[in-house]
Design an enzyme around this catalytic site. Structure first.
Site, mmCIF file in Angstrom:
data_model
loop_
_atom_site.group_PDB
_atom_site.id
_atom_site.type_symbol
_atom_site.label_atom_id
_atom_site.label_comp_id
_atom_site.label_asym_id
_atom_site.label_seq_id
_atom_site.Cartn_x
_atom_site.Cartn_y
_atom_site.Cartn_z
ATOM 1 N N LYS A 236 -5.427 -0.069 6.767
ATOM 2 C CA LYS A 236 -4.013 -0.345 7.065
ATOM 3 C C LYS A 236 -3.729 -0.413 8.557
ATOM 4 O O LYS A 236 -4.485 0.119 9.378
ATOM 5 C CB LYS A 236 -3.120 0.691 6.368
ATOM 6 C CG LYS A 236 -3.105 0.439 4.861
ATOM 7 C CD LYS A 236 -1.930 1.023 4.149
ATOM 8 C CE LYS A 236 -1.961 0.553 2.684
ATOM 9 N NZ LYS A 236 -1.132 1.336 1.789
ATOM 10 N N ARG A 270 -7.270 5.170 -2.640
ATOM 11 C CA ARG A 270 -7.350 3.720 -2.910
ATOM 12 C C ARG A 270 -8.030 3.072 -1.704
ATOM 13 O O ARG A 270 -7.476 3.109 -0.608
ATOM 14 C CB ARG A 270 -5.924 3.186 -3.119
ATOM 15 C CG ARG A 270 -5.854 1.715 -3.486
ATOM 16 C CD ARG A 270 -4.409 1.276 -3.653
ATOM 17 N NE ARG A 270 -4.317 -0.104 -4.073
ATOM 18 C CZ ARG A 270 -4.332 -1.140 -3.238
ATOM 19 N NH1 ARG A 270 -4.429 -0.947 -1.938
ATOM 20 N NH2 ARG A 270 -4.250 -2.371 -3.708
HETATM 21 C C1 9MG Z 1 -0.950 -2.215 -4.040
HETATM 22 N N1 9MG Z 1 -1.021 -1.273 -2.946
HETATM 23 C C2 9MG Z 1 -1.199 -1.558 -1.617
HETATM 24 N N2 9MG Z 1 -1.193 -0.424 -0.896
HETATM 25 C C3 9MG Z 1 -1.008 0.594 -1.784
HETATM 26 C C4 9MG Z 1 -0.901 1.979 -1.662
HETATM 27 O O1 9MG Z 1 -0.956 2.591 -0.481
HETATM 28 N N3 9MG Z 1 -0.707 2.724 -2.768
HETATM 29 C C5 9MG Z 1 -0.621 2.118 -3.989
HETATM 30 N N4 9MG Z 1 -0.424 2.908 -5.067
HETATM 31 N N5 9MG Z 1 -0.708 0.798 -4.163
HETATM 32 C C6 9MG Z 1 -0.902 0.047 -3.077
#
Ligand code: 9MG
Length: 291
Positions: A236, A270
């Site tokens: 990010k 994630r």
């Molecule tokens: C789809 N998506 C993109 N970034 C995300 C994040 O930080 N958390 C979740 N749950 N979905 C995300």
């Protein structure tokens, strides 16, 4: 054993493996959720079959590298992304979910805010809903309740198109926590069991670098709800801001951020770089189980 007893046994086994209410999310070690974006810019387009095959192969690689959840998304949530229709989103994600499910019992989350996509994705073999709108789009709360699968409720201030224009909070940790309280109440009111709720502070969704850092530093405070915490920090721009590095140079930053999230209370991370994150978490788990 009578035939119907056998059937019940098999079904409950399959349910346990697929993680129907509760069991799967309570696993002790943190889960790695591998990101699988099925958007036109994600895989080079050699026709529909080639794209689906490439996406399923990518999922298999992530599973082999340690992902226990594959997050399949057909619509980008980036600020300047174009919206896609229900039909377009379905045509992107359904064949991929079917392909992964025919090859594996891995958990599959569907990254969507559209109730129709939730419904067809779950029928195709997905078993978690990952909604960046936290079930606030019309019909999604009721749809999630009727599907009876775990849901990830992510916090986002504003909406993707404008969320990074001027994010503003008096106290970001308190406000995200108040949002969780409200959304848990809304879920419980339609019959979504608390054991099926995952909470996510939504790093980068309507937040400045300072907001994101405060949330990461205080991540453990969200564990008071008794729901697993999911953290998505991978690649990010907050990492790019700190490191002054482009997206493809953020692997080490992403792995460290995932590790810090786990150390601060996340149960699910994630990530794009599954193998590298898995190595980091193996070392963390080994240290944790030392006496
Ligand atoms: C789809 N998506 C993109 N970034 C995300 C994040 O930080 N958390 C979740 N749950 N979905 C995300």
């Amino acid at each position: 054993m009578k035939p119907n007893q056998l059937l019940v046994g098999l079904l409950s086994n399959r349910k346990a493996r697929l993680g129907f209410p509760g069991t799967f999310l309570k696993q002790k070690n943190p889960h790695i959720m591998g990101v699988l974006n099925v958007t036109p810019d994600s895989f080079s387009d050699g026709g529909e079959f080639a794209v689906v095959n490439a996406a399923v192969e990518q999922a298999e690689l992530m599973i082999g590298a340690g992902a226990s959840i594959i997050d399949v998304g057909g619509e980008s949530t980036r600020p300047n992304a174009t919206a896609v229709s229900i039909e377009e989103e379905l045509s992107r994600v359904i064949p991929v979910i079917e392909g992964i499910r025919s090859a594996s019992d891995v958990q599959i989350s569907i990254d969507t805010s559209k109730p129709e996509v939730m419904k067809f994705a779950i029928s195709a073999g997905a078993n978690i809903i990952n909604d960046v709108y936290a079930l606030r789009q019309p019909g999604s709360l009721e749809m999630a309740a009727s599907l009876g699968v775990p849901v990830c409720l992510m916090h986002m201030q504003d909406k993707p198109e404008t969320m990074q224009d001027k994010p503003c909070y008096a106290n970001v940790v308190e406000e995200v926590n108040d949002f969780f309280i409200q959304r848990i109440k809304a879920c419980e009111a339609v019959g979504i069991a608390k054991e099926n709720i995952i909470l996510d502070p939504g790093f980068g969704f309507g937040k400045t670098l300072q907001h994101n850092l405060s949330l990461l530093a205080h991540l453990d405070s969200f564990n008071s709800h008794g729901c697993p915490i999911l953290a998505g920090l991978s690649r990010k721009s907050m990492l790019g801001e700190i490191l002054n590095k482009s997206v493809d140079q953020r692997v080490i930053g992403s792995v460290l951020a995932a590790l810090m999230a786990v150390m601060n209370g996340a149960s699910i991370v994630r990530v794009h770089d599954v193998a590298q994150t898995s190595d980091a978490l193996k070392i963390y788990n080994a240290v944790q189980s030392a006496n």
